[in-house]
Design an enzyme around this catalytic site. Sequence first.
Site, mmCIF file in Angstrom:
data_model
loop_
_atom_site.group_PDB
_atom_site.id
_atom_site.type_symbol
_atom_site.label_atom_id
_atom_site.label_comp_id
_atom_site.label_asym_id
_atom_site.label_seq_id
_atom_site.Cartn_x
_atom_site.Cartn_y
_atom_site.Cartn_z
ATOM 1 N N SER A 181 0.974 -1.039 -0.128
ATOM 2 C CA SER A 181 0.000 0.135 0.000
ATOM 3 C C SER A 181 0.987 1.089 0.084
ATOM 4 C CB SER A 181 -0.832 0.040 1.187
ATOM 5 O OG SER A 181 -0.142 0.088 2.433
ATOM 6 N N SER A 182 0.304 2.261 0.073
ATOM 7 C CA SER A 182 0.935 3.875 -0.073
ATOM 8 C C SER A 182 1.995 3.901 -1.468
ATOM 9 C CB SER A 182 1.621 3.709 1.561
ATOM 10 O OG SER A 182 0.946 3.712 2.429
ATOM 11 N N PRO A 202 7.851 -9.960 -6.779
ATOM 12 C CA PRO A 202 6.678 -9.756 -5.991
ATOM 13 C C PRO A 202 5.650 -9.067 -7.038
ATOM 14 C CG PRO A 202 8.295 -8.823 -4.728
ATOM 15 C CD PRO A 202 8.965 -9.489 -5.960
ATOM 16 N N CYS A 256 -11.999 27.255 10.522
ATOM 17 C CA CYS A 256 -13.138 26.556 11.234
ATOM 18 C C CYS A 256 -12.912 26.590 12.674
ATOM 19 C CB CYS A 256 -13.088 25.233 10.710
ATOM 20 S SG CYS A 256 -14.713 24.496 10.722
ATOM 21 N N GLY A 309 -10.113 26.845 14.303
ATOM 22 C CA GLY A 309 -9.026 28.011 14.751
ATOM 23 C C GLY A 309 -10.181 29.394 14.634
ATOM 24 N N GLN A 325 -13.180 29.717 15.320
ATOM 25 C CA GLN A 325 -14.025 29.716 16.660
ATOM 26 C C GLN A 325 -13.312 29.938 17.973
ATOM 27 O OE1 GLN A 325 -15.890 25.809 16.584
ATOM 28 N NE2 GLN A 325 -17.220 26.325 14.699
ATOM 29 N N HIS A 355 -13.680 26.351 4.955
ATOM 30 C CA HIS A 355 -12.320 25.776 4.600
ATOM 31 C C HIS A 355 -11.573 26.225 3.405
ATOM 32 C CE1 HIS A 355 -12.284 22.703 7.800
ATOM 33 N NE2 HIS A 355 -13.549 22.821 7.854
ATOM 34 N N GLU A 363 -8.691 26.030 2.351
ATOM 35 C CA GLU A 363 -7.855 25.076 1.736
ATOM 36 C C GLU A 363 -8.557 23.920 0.589
ATOM 37 O OE1 GLU A 363 -9.272 24.943 4.825
ATOM 38 O OE2 GLU A 363 -9.108 22.913 5.627
HETATM 39 N N1 GLN Z 1 -15.709 21.433 15.749
HETATM 40 C C1 GLN Z 1 -15.975 22.748 15.161
HETATM 41 C C2 GLN Z 1 -17.532 22.592 14.552
HETATM 42 O O1 GLN Z 1 -18.012 21.636 14.636
HETATM 43 C C3 GLN Z 1 -15.085 22.962 14.010
HETATM 44 C C4 GLN Z 1 -14.898 21.858 12.921
HETATM 45 C C5 GLN Z 1 -13.969 21.999 11.830
HETATM 46 O O2 GLN Z 1 -12.843 22.628 12.426
HETATM 47 N N2 GLN Z 1 -13.933 21.533 10.948
HETATM 48 O O3 GLN Z 1 -18.132 23.388 14.390
#
Ligand code: GLN
Length: 536
Positions: A16-17, A194, A384, A386, A388, A510, A512
């Site tokens: 794998s990998s 292999p 996210c 972060g 909060q 998000h 990213e």
């Molecule tokens: N735990 C947080 C929430 O559910 C943030 C989720 C996250 O960082 N994807 O709102």
Amino acid sequence: MSSQVKYIFVTGGVSSSLGKGIIAASLAKLLQAQGYKTTIQKLDPYINVDPGTLNPYEHGECYVTNDGAETDLDLGHYERFLNVPTSQANNITTGRIYQSVISKERKGEYLGKTVQVIPHITDEIKQNIKFLSEQNKYDIIITEIGGTVGDIESLPYIEALRQLRWEMGEENLIVIHLTLIPYLSAAKELKTKPTQHSVKTLMESGVQADILVCRTEHELRQGIREKLARFCNVNSDCVIQSLDVNTIYDVPNYMYREGLDKVVLKKLKLEYSEPNLKSWNLFLERYKNPKGSVKIGLIGKYIELQDSYKSILESFIHAGAINEVGVEVVPVHSEHLNSGNVHEKLRFFDGVLVAPGFGERGVEGKIEAIKYVRLNRIPFFGICYGMQMAVIEYSRNVLNFSDANSTEVNPNTKYPVIDLMENQKNIINKGGTMRLGTWECSLKENSLCHSIYESNKINERHRHRYELNNKYLSKLQDNGLIASGINDETNLVEVVEIKDHPWFVGVQYHPEYQSTVSSPHPLFVSFIKAAIKNNI
Ligand code: GLN
């Protein structure tokens, strides 16, 4: 199904990998660069309906698509390489297949019949595979079968592949087998056995590999290539070497030099032309020849494993390249951060990103880090969880709400500045029930985000249950934490920022997931710019 759609299956052997996802994405890139509309699909043999219920230690990051599917992180590679969005249809798991078959059985769709792996499960798999070609959007579909040939759990997928190949014909469906050629240092020899065995295992299921892509740490001499070709029933130009390279972004060029795209198109009876990799190579040139460097602290609790924050790390590569700097990302474990060591641990950074996450572990360290970068005017990017945590930090230390918290961490807090979203309150099931996928957000004029996105409205992907509690919004805003992005329909706060700080942005979504090689995400690009400024 339109008959012109061609399929390329990618299976794995020996270990794998080996990087099936990267090989698939690289081949797709080469085909796309010749004008073929290409997409990739991943078939995962595990019984979870999706990887959303797996923790990052088990499975790496969970990648979220526009339509809100929680998927395998390989889909992130596909999007980053191709700049084409994927969807739920691009990721199938055994759990999803069985769930669908069992619900059909309960509805009586197979009434009178015994429901079996063959034909019912394999038919369901085939239907899911064909679904993408029915959309008339693609010329070529690359389908990656997760796991390694010989695994019990991937057998139904291999059987579905056998049937499809029989139905579609060899010109319309080919099989690439990604394998490992180990090197025995005592004997100073590369060993082909292999691979012979894994090709044989595949043949026992009635599937002949057309092309071998061989991962190896040493050059494959012509003799070895011929030996592999002879024993594995493939043409010698179909033995493709894949030596380790410095970055995954080198793999398309490497596969081009090895001629993988050429033999694939020959087998599929499609025309070959020189792939146009101009913009790809421009990115590579910038990435490999940075004019400076910045150091970013990544604060999270899954830092032991590279894959846990895959999309964030890749977004930094894209944003660094366009800014022509190298981005050194240094992971910092949030559990080990406290007021006593935060200065020592964070003072060298040009910028700090506090990562997404769930649950109680490491939360206080994240809050401590945010306090430090806020007061020391170090560029801060919260994603996210972060974001909060930034709201919690501000509530505690600026508004003096001493035990402010998220109800996710402390359900009895006096100041629930982050609280469960209203429509989450009655949800019991954990799988696929968060606020997921793309939602619109309006940006406030004159805000930092507005100037970064250069737009009033943005669409970003989400994965959360909790939100900023609007009961506290005016207090926070009066004291300088601005809600610069809002979802108009629900009033949910999507972005917070601080005005008199060089760069302080927290986003509930998000970013990213949307950064790609050809379209780096504006927030990451701007954050790196701020880090460069901070570094001078
Ligand atoms: N735990 C947080 C929430 O559910 C943030 C989720 C996250 O960082 N994807 O709102």
